[in-house]
Every structure is written in structure tokens, then in C-alpha cells.
Design a protein around this motif. Structure first.
Motif, short mmCIF file in Angstrom:
data_model
loop_
_atom_site.label_atom_id
_atom_site.label_comp_id
_atom_site.label_asym_id
_atom_site.label_seq_id
_atom_site.Cartn_x
_atom_site.Cartn_y
_atom_site.Cartn_z
N ALA A 140 -4.24 -2.98 17.99
CA ALA A 140 -5.04 -2.24 18.95
C ALA A 140 -6.51 -2.30 18.55
N SER A 141 -7.38 -2.08 19.52
CA SER A 141 -8.83 -2.05 19.25
C SER A 141 -9.51 -1.28 20.39
N PRO A 142 -10.51 -0.43 20.07
CA PRO A 142 -10.96 -0.11 18.71
C PRO A 142 -10.01 0.88 18.04
N LEU A 143 -10.18 1.01 16.71
CA LEU A 143 -9.45 2.00 15.93
C LEU A 143 -10.43 3.02 15.37
N VAL A 144 -10.03 4.29 15.34
CA VAL A 144 -10.91 5.36 14.89
C VAL A 144 -10.32 6.01 13.64
#
Length: 545
Positions: free
Chosen positions: A413-417
Motif C-alpha cells: 500500500a502507499s502512502p503509509l503513515v
């Protein structure tokens, strides 16, 4: 196997009541003293830690340490009377905290009423058959006119005959009473490796018949956990394999050790994938984590692993502040202290805040409660893995080195926080490269998961109304060494300087991340408190030389 969702969703807190409450070492009789009510004052702290399950060590009437039961139907008088404990249990349940008691059914103390009957009446006692291998062919090492089997050679702990139906009925009657009158939600079975399997089958059927969600967890140190945790017997066991690996992988700077255990237990083809094991890093029987870690800066990473690995995490009381304790001269007293809120000696408040944050993360993310496990990167000093449930992933990245390191691994997945800092990371064609601070970690989720987590955290803080945990004032004497900014950045203080015109005192420090830039800040500002999420915290916290 019946699926007990509340266990997967739990953050456990473990208390040894006799020590925690400051009870006398010996039970001298007399009127009950309601020391157990001390628990009521700790409920706000438990809620701040996101604890929703409390495991209490032995509370049944005993002569000394609690594992030498003298009456299964009565609260130890050093803790209070049954009615006192009922009020405590009611308050815990009202605050959403389930209760698990220590079930010591392998053995009793020499003060147990049936054993005393044998001492008094000899072979004419109707209770001779209640005890394992009790016979009158010779005396015991304790001076009795008969022989009996003690637990692992300890003759102050008399092994019960769990093949005797009267003994089993007596024990099940006690379990039923604690379930009916106190509403307990589970049992931890002491010395489970010594207990007859048929007794566990009877216990399982009995408890399930009364409450389908009642939990049974066994103390197992070695062996195949599936022998005890299976549809016919127990629901879970203590995960001693990982308890050791969690600290020794940091001491040896070898993340391959804990990664191997987690893959063996829970990875693709893992032998315990269908179990929710009870995970811990210390307890009433083993030296405290803060005493066995060679570098206390690794404490936060150990707890990050504990809270994000498969299974249910448990914190032993006081260890959230880095309390130390070791066995000495064969005594466990140093592991089982009396603690008072706000008076913890050398308390590590930064660690406590970190664990509180981990509790919120754990309870908010189903992937951490139920998801599968697979590693993404393993090096000696860096480690990353994924927890995934129904297409929703959580990535955990750790760095035990004394300097920041870049980790690079594949993600879906993107973005990742990062849940610790709120920093967002973009990926390059499914490849993530990010810096992890020295002695630090990241817990990464997709943007939409971050937004749900932030909203849920804000709602929880507003709804509980619980006071914030005490945070000590920032030290007013500057020290050289490592400091952590309240937003998570690590810095090294080089020293003090003075402004050439105003003579104002300034702090000179450099970042321990990125390019290691130099900074200066007024001394008063460096040491002042700031407000974060409604709490007053130090702007910088000293973390060591």
C-alpha cells in the motif's frame, strides 16, 4: 475450538496481589484486612494504558505466597474478605476490565484443611486419597508420620490426587463459585505441565457449560503448546519461547532469534497459527525486563514487539515504568514489590507513555489482534514484518542500533503513515525505504487506517475522562547525552554556550537522524514543558549518556 474474540482484543495487566498490596509474608490469621481495595485506585491508570483484562496472581486463602492454598473458597484474609473482592470485581467490570484469576490446582499448602485432617487422624482420615502417592510406609521430610508427593520436591506444596472424583468436584465447585459470585472471566492454570490431562478436560467442559466465553490459559515453559492448548483442554498457554527471545535478541543484537520464533509459531505454516498465546516479557517468577536488558534504550523496542506480534500482550505491574527486580538467594520477593502510584522510584515515564500509545494502537487495529504474520526484512540489528487481515496490512519496522538506519522492503500500500509520528511515506513501485531512529521503531498503516486511528483515539480520550498519567517535570539541570523530543526525534546535547551579545544561555545539540544537523535553543526553552494532546509533557526528555 471456540473462538474467544475478547482475548485477541485484550491488553492484559498482571498483578501479584500479595506483593502489590503490601501484605505480610506470613498469614497469621485474624480478621481480614481489605488491602485488595488498593486496586480501585489503579483503575484510571489501567484505562490510560488501554488495559481491558487483569490477570491477578493467587488470591485464595493461603499460608504464605499464595501458591500454598489452604481454602479455595475464601479470599486470602491478608487481602480482605470475599465481599471486599466482590466490590473490586464489580468496579473492574464497570470499567470494561475482565478478570482472570490464578488457579493453583496441582498442589495445596500444608495448611489445606483436608491435609490437616490427615495429619490429625492418620490412616482413619477420609481424605488420605485426596493426595498423590500419600502412604504410611514411611515419614515425610517435614516430620509427618506418612509420605506424600510434593511439587518438584517442595514438600510445603502437597500434590493433589486429581484422579479422585471428590477432589475434582471440590475444585470445580470452587471455580463455579468464583464464576457465579465474582463474575471472573478466566483462569490461569499454575504448573499446567504437571496437571492431569483428564482434569483439564473436565475443567474445560465445566466452564464452557457455564459460560462459552470463559478462558483457560496454562503456565507452560517447555514443550509443544498444542499438547495443552487444544479444543478439549485449554485455550492458550504462556509463550515462554518468545519471552526469552524478546529480550535476548536485543542483548545479542540478533533479531534473527525472535524472527525465527515468530515465523515458527505464526508465519506461513506456523505451528501455533490457530492459537492466541499469552505474551509477556516478565512476570512474578522471572527477573524484570529492565534488569535483564543490557541496554535500557532497547526497552521501547521490546514492548513494541510485544504489542505488535501475534497473541495477547501482557504487562507485569510496574514494568511500564521500567521497575527493576531480580531473584536473590532463592527468593522471589524482589520481583513482587508493593508499589504506590506516583511514588515509583526512578520511574521511566517516557517508557510508560510509549506503552500507553502501544495499547491504543493494539486495540484500534484488527490486523494486530487477528492478522497473520510474515517477515519483510531481517538483519542482525534491523527487522520489519507485516500483520495482515482481510487485505488490511500493518507494517512494523525496528532498529536496535545506536544510530539511525534506513530500512527497505516491499509493501502492498502507499502512502503509509507512522502511527508514532504521523509522518507519511511514499513508496516506489511497491518498495518502501524509510529511516528508523536509533533504538526506535515505526508502526505503519495506510492513510485511511491512520485517519480512522486518529479519529478513534480522539474519541476515546474524550469519552474516558480519565486523568492523564503523572509526568515528571523536565530536569532543570542540563546533561550532555541523548535527549528525545516530545515529537519523537532523538538528539545529542553537546553542551551549553552563551549568546555573544545578550549572554543568554543556549543549548547546543545535534540531530541523531538525517544528516545530523547542529542546532541551538535557549536553555529555558529546551527544558520547559509543552502541551501535547491535552497533556503537559517535557519538550525534551533525557534518555542517557
Amino acid at each position: 475450538m471456540v473462538f474467544l474474540s475478547w482475548v485477541n482484543e485484550s491488553v492484559f495487566y498482571h498483578i501479584y496481589p500479595l506483593g502489590f498490596c503490601g501484605a505480610p509474608q506470613q498469614n497469621e490469621g485474624g480478621e481480614p484486612v481489605p488491602r485488595i481495595e488498593k486496586l480501585l485506585g489503579w483503575i484510571p491508570h489501567l484505562r490510560e494504558m488501554q488495559v481491558n483484562a487483569l490477570y491477578l496472581g493467587p488470591v485464595f486463602e493461603s499460608s504464605e505466597h499464595g501458591y500454598d492454598t489452604s481454602d479455595y473458597y475464601t479470599l486470602d484474609r491478608r487481602l480482605g474478605a470475599n465481599e471486599d473482592f466482590k466490590r473490586v470485581c464489580a468496579a473492574l467490570h464497570e470499567n470494561g476490565i475482565r478478570i482472570v484469576l490464578d488457579g493453583v490446582f496441582n498442589h495445596v499448602g500444608r495448611g489445606f484443611w483436608a491435609f490437616r485432617d490427615v495429619q490429625q487422624n492418620g490412616q482413619s482420615s477420609r481424605y488420605c486419597s485426596w493426595f498423590h502417592n500419600l502412604n504410611f510406609g514411611g515419614g515425610s521430610p517435614m516430620g509427618d508420620a506418612f509420605w506424600y508427593e510434593g511439587w518438584q520436591g517442595h514438600f510445603n506444596l502437597v500434590k493433589l490426587n486429581l484422579r479422585n472424583p471428590e477432589v475434582v468436584d471440590h475444585l470445580l465447585g470452587a471455580v463455579g463459585m468464583w464464576m457465579d459470585e465474582f463474575g471472573i472471566d478466566g483462569l490461569r492454570l499454575d504448573a499446567a505441565d504437571c496437571v492431569d490431562f483428564d482434569f483439564f478436560r473436565r475443567l474445560k467442559a465445566f466452564c464452557r457449560g457455564k459460560r462459552p466465553d470463559f478462558w483457560l490459559m496454562g503456565e507452560i515453559i517447555h514443550g509443544d503448546y498444542n499438547r495443552w492448548a487444544n479444543p478439549d483442554m485449554l485455550d492458550s498457554v504462556t509463550n515462554y519461547e518468545c519471552a526469552k527471545g524478546l529480550y535476548s535478541s536485543h542483548n545479542d543484537r540478533n533479531y534473527f532469534e525472535i524472527a525465527h520464533s515468530l515465523a515458527r509459531q505464526f508465519g506461513p505454516g506456523g505451528i501455533y497459527k490457530n492459537l492466541c498465546l499469552y505474551n509477556f516479557v516478565d512476570n512474578h517468577d522471572v527477573n524484570r525486563l529492565a534488569s535483564v536488558l543490557r541496554n535500557e534504550r532497547h526497552l521501547e523496542n521490546v514492548y513494541t514487539l510485544l504489542y505488535t506480534m501475534p497473541g495477547a500482550p501482557s504487562v507485569y505491574y510496574g514494568s511500564e515504568w521500567g521497575v527493576k527486580g531480580i531473584k536473590q538467594n532463592g527468593s522471589d520477593a524482589g520481583l513482587r514489590p508493593c508499589l504506590e502510584l506516583g511514588k515509583i522510584e526512578d520511574a521511566n515515564y517516557q517508557l510508560c507513555e510509549h506503552i500507553k500509545r502501544l495499547g491504543a494502537v493494539r486495540r484500534a487495529l484488527p490486523a494486530l489482534q487477528y492478522g497473520g504474520y510474515d517477515h519483510a526484512l531481517i538483519k542482525n540489528e534491523q527487522y520489519a514484518f507485516r500483520r495482515e487481515l482481510n487485505g488490511r496490512s500493518v507494517y512494523v519496522a525496528l532498529n536496535l542500533a545506536e544510530h539511525p538506519e534506513y530500512l527497505e522492503f516491499r509493501v502492498d500500500a502507499s502512502p503509509l503513515v507512522d502511527l508514532f509520528t504521523g509522518t507519511s511515506y511514499e513508496t516506489n513501485d511497491g518498495n518502501l525505504k524509510l529511516e528508523v531512529p536509533a533504538y526506535g521503531s515505526r508502526i505503519l498503516v495506510p492513510q485511511e487506517e491512520w485517519e480512522r486511528f486518529s479519529a478513534a483515539s480522539s474519541g476515546e480520550a474524550a469519552s474516558t475522562g480519565a486523568p492523564a498519567a503523572p509526568v515528571p517535570p523536565a530536569p532543570r539541570e542540563l546533561k550532555t547525552g541523548r535527549w528525545r523530543h516530545f515529537k519523537g526525534g532523538e538528539y545529542e546535547v553537546i553542551g551549553k554556550a552563551r549568546h555573544s551579545e545578550t549572554l543568554e544561555e543556549l543549548v547546543v545539540y545535534r540531530a541523531l537522524y538525517g544528516e545530523g544537523g547542529l542546532w541551538v535553543r535557549p536553555l529555558d526553552m529546551f527544558l520547559e514543558d509543552v502541551e501535547q494532546d491535552g497533556r503537559v509533557v517535557p519538550r525534551f526528555v533525557y534518555s542517557g549518556d
